[in-house]
Design a protein around this motif. Structure first.
Motif, PDB file in Angstrom:
ATOM      1  N   TRP A 198       0.820  -1.213   0.000  1.00 54.48           N
ATOM      2  CA  TRP A 198       0.000   0.000   0.000  1.00 54.48           C
ATOM      3  C   TRP A 198       0.852   1.261   0.000  1.00 54.48           C
ATOM      4  CZ3 TRP A 198      -4.711   0.422  -1.583  1.00 54.48           C
ATOM      5  CH2 TRP A 198      -5.539  -0.703  -1.568  1.00 54.48           C
ATOM      6  N   ARG A 236     -10.541   1.543  -6.189  1.00 60.31           N
ATOM      7  CA  ARG A 236     -11.400   0.355  -6.213  1.00 60.31           C
ATOM      8  C   ARG A 236     -10.854  -0.725  -5.276  1.00 60.31           C
ATOM      9  NH1 ARG A 236     -13.503  -3.341  -5.211  1.00 60.31           N
ATOM     10  NH2 ARG A 236     -14.835  -4.778  -6.390  1.00 60.31           N
ATOM     11  N   MET A 237      -9.551  -0.900  -5.245  1.00 60.97           N
ATOM     12  CA  MET A 237      -8.962  -1.891  -4.351  1.00 60.97           C
ATOM     13  C   MET A 237      -9.057  -1.442  -2.892  1.00 60.97           C
ATOM     14  SD  MET A 237      -8.435  -4.092  -6.490  1.00 60.97           S
ATOM     15  CE  MET A 237      -8.035  -5.242  -5.173  1.00 60.97           C
ATOM     16  N   GLU A 252     -12.126  -2.685  -1.270  1.00 60.14           N
ATOM     17  CA  GLU A 252     -12.205  -4.126  -1.041  1.00 60.14           C
ATOM     18  C   GLU A 252     -11.906  -4.435   0.424  1.00 60.14           C
ATOM     19  OE1 GLU A 252     -13.219  -7.765  -2.442  1.00 60.14           O
ATOM     20  OE2 GLU A 252     -12.989  -6.014  -3.756  1.00 60.14           O
ATOM     21  N   ALA A 292     -10.088  -6.299   2.636  1.00 57.62           N
ATOM     22  CA  ALA A 292      -8.896  -7.153   2.565  1.00 57.62           C
ATOM     23  C   ALA A 292      -8.910  -8.258   3.613  1.00 57.62           C
ATOM     24  CB  ALA A 292      -7.636  -6.300   2.713  1.00 57.62           C
ATOM     25  N   MET A 335      -4.425  -9.778  -2.090  1.00 58.33           N
ATOM     26  CA  MET A 335      -4.375  -8.338  -2.337  1.00 58.33           C
ATOM     27  C   MET A 335      -3.061  -7.943  -3.002  1.00 58.33           C
ATOM     28  SD  MET A 335      -5.783  -5.396  -2.289  1.00 58.33           S
ATOM     29  CE  MET A 335      -7.254  -5.596  -1.250  1.00 58.33           C
ATOM     30  N   ILE A 341      -3.113  -8.922  -6.690  1.00 54.59           N
ATOM     31  CA  ILE A 341      -3.976  -8.054  -7.501  1.00 54.59           C
ATOM     32  C   ILE A 341      -3.322  -6.698  -7.708  1.00 54.59           C
ATOM     33  CG2 ILE A 341      -6.197  -6.877  -7.603  1.00 54.59           C
ATOM     34  CD1 ILE A 341      -7.392  -9.214  -6.018  1.00 54.59           C
ATOM     35  N   LEU A 342      -2.753  -6.123  -6.647  1.00 58.42           N
ATOM     36  CA  LEU A 342      -2.105  -4.816  -6.764  1.00 58.42           C
ATOM     37  C   LEU A 342      -0.936  -4.861  -7.752  1.00 58.42           C
ATOM     38  CD1 LEU A 342      -2.032  -3.572  -3.046  1.00 58.42           C
ATOM     39  CD2 LEU A 342      -3.484  -2.725  -4.893  1.00 58.42           C
TER      40      LEU A 342
END
Length: 238
Positions: free
Chosen positions: A106, A169-170, A173, A175, A183, A186-187
């Protein structure tokens, strides 16, 4: 005024805030130290990547290699350094690598978004020039590495907006309901695909390898890493 360092610093601070919001309160300080490790290695990797791809320009005193404030950073090197930092952070935190990546990745969203905006102000990673000014209402005046301003496709702000939409959008979600590593996979995969699309329409000069820009090949390699992490998250009895 060069806004790139300011935007890079702002991205680092926002990334720290995103990680801090997700980190367990009782181990927050350890996660923040891990973030600093990732950021430092990302910066060193960014500089090393640029030096390796522009080695001919550094035949003068070797001290110039360490003059980061004069510019010369590679996002490919930054990703490589950051991923290495996440691996070291997993050892430091004594946490599984997939869970560590889920949180520390992140740091990426604000850094990626603000780096594209920094490129807009600094004259790098720009799109194609618009030849017909009369019909190109969508073009914007964009600086290039020579200091010249031309009407170009709005690649940098558009890339920042698309990345913002993807990461937002993530962000929505939950997590906590995802398996470890999902996660992160996807990132990484999403970022690699978008970065590839942005890269192939760039017009700034760069080395070409087998018909593709070198950084486009790096996007494909990063996509491979992301897909492996994503596949690992589906593995039963992890």
């Amino acid at each position: 005024m060069n806004y790139f360092p300011l935007l890079l610093a702002a991205g680092s601070i926002l990334g720290l805030a995103l990680v801090a919001r997700r980190a367990p309160r009782q181990t927050l300080s350890r996660w923040l130290w891990a973030c600093l490790l990732v950021l430092v290695l990302s910066l060193l990797g960014a500089r090393a990547g640029f030096i390796l791809t522009h080695a001919a320009a550094y035949t003068r005193p070797l001290l110039e290699i360490f003059m980061i404030w004069e510019g010369g950073l590679s996002w490919v090197g930054a990703m490589a350094g950051g991923l290495a930092g996440i691996g070291l952070a997993a050892l430091f935190l004594q946490m599984p690598l997939d869970m560590t990546a889920d949180l520390l990745l992140w740091l990426l969203p604000p850094l990626a978004i603000l780096t594209w905006l920094g490129c807009w102000f600094s004259g790098c990673a720009y799109g194609m020039a618009v030849l017909d000014d009369t019909e190109a209402w969508w073009g914007i005046n964009t600086l290039d590495e020579t200091g010249q301003t031309l009407l170009r496709a709005p690649l940098q702000p558009l890339a920042a907006l698309i990345l913002l939409a993807f990461f937002f959008r993530m962000e929505l979600e939950d997590a906590s309901r995802l398996p470890p590593g999902r996660m992160a996979g996807i990132l990484l995969s999403g970022f690699a695909v978008l970065q590839f699309l942005f890269t192939v329409v760039r017009e700034d000069p760069v080395q070409i390898l087998y018909g593709l820009r070198v950084d486009a090949w790096a996007c494909l390699a990063l996509l491979g890493v992301g897909l492996m992490v994503l596949g690992w998250s589906f593995r039963p009895n992890r």
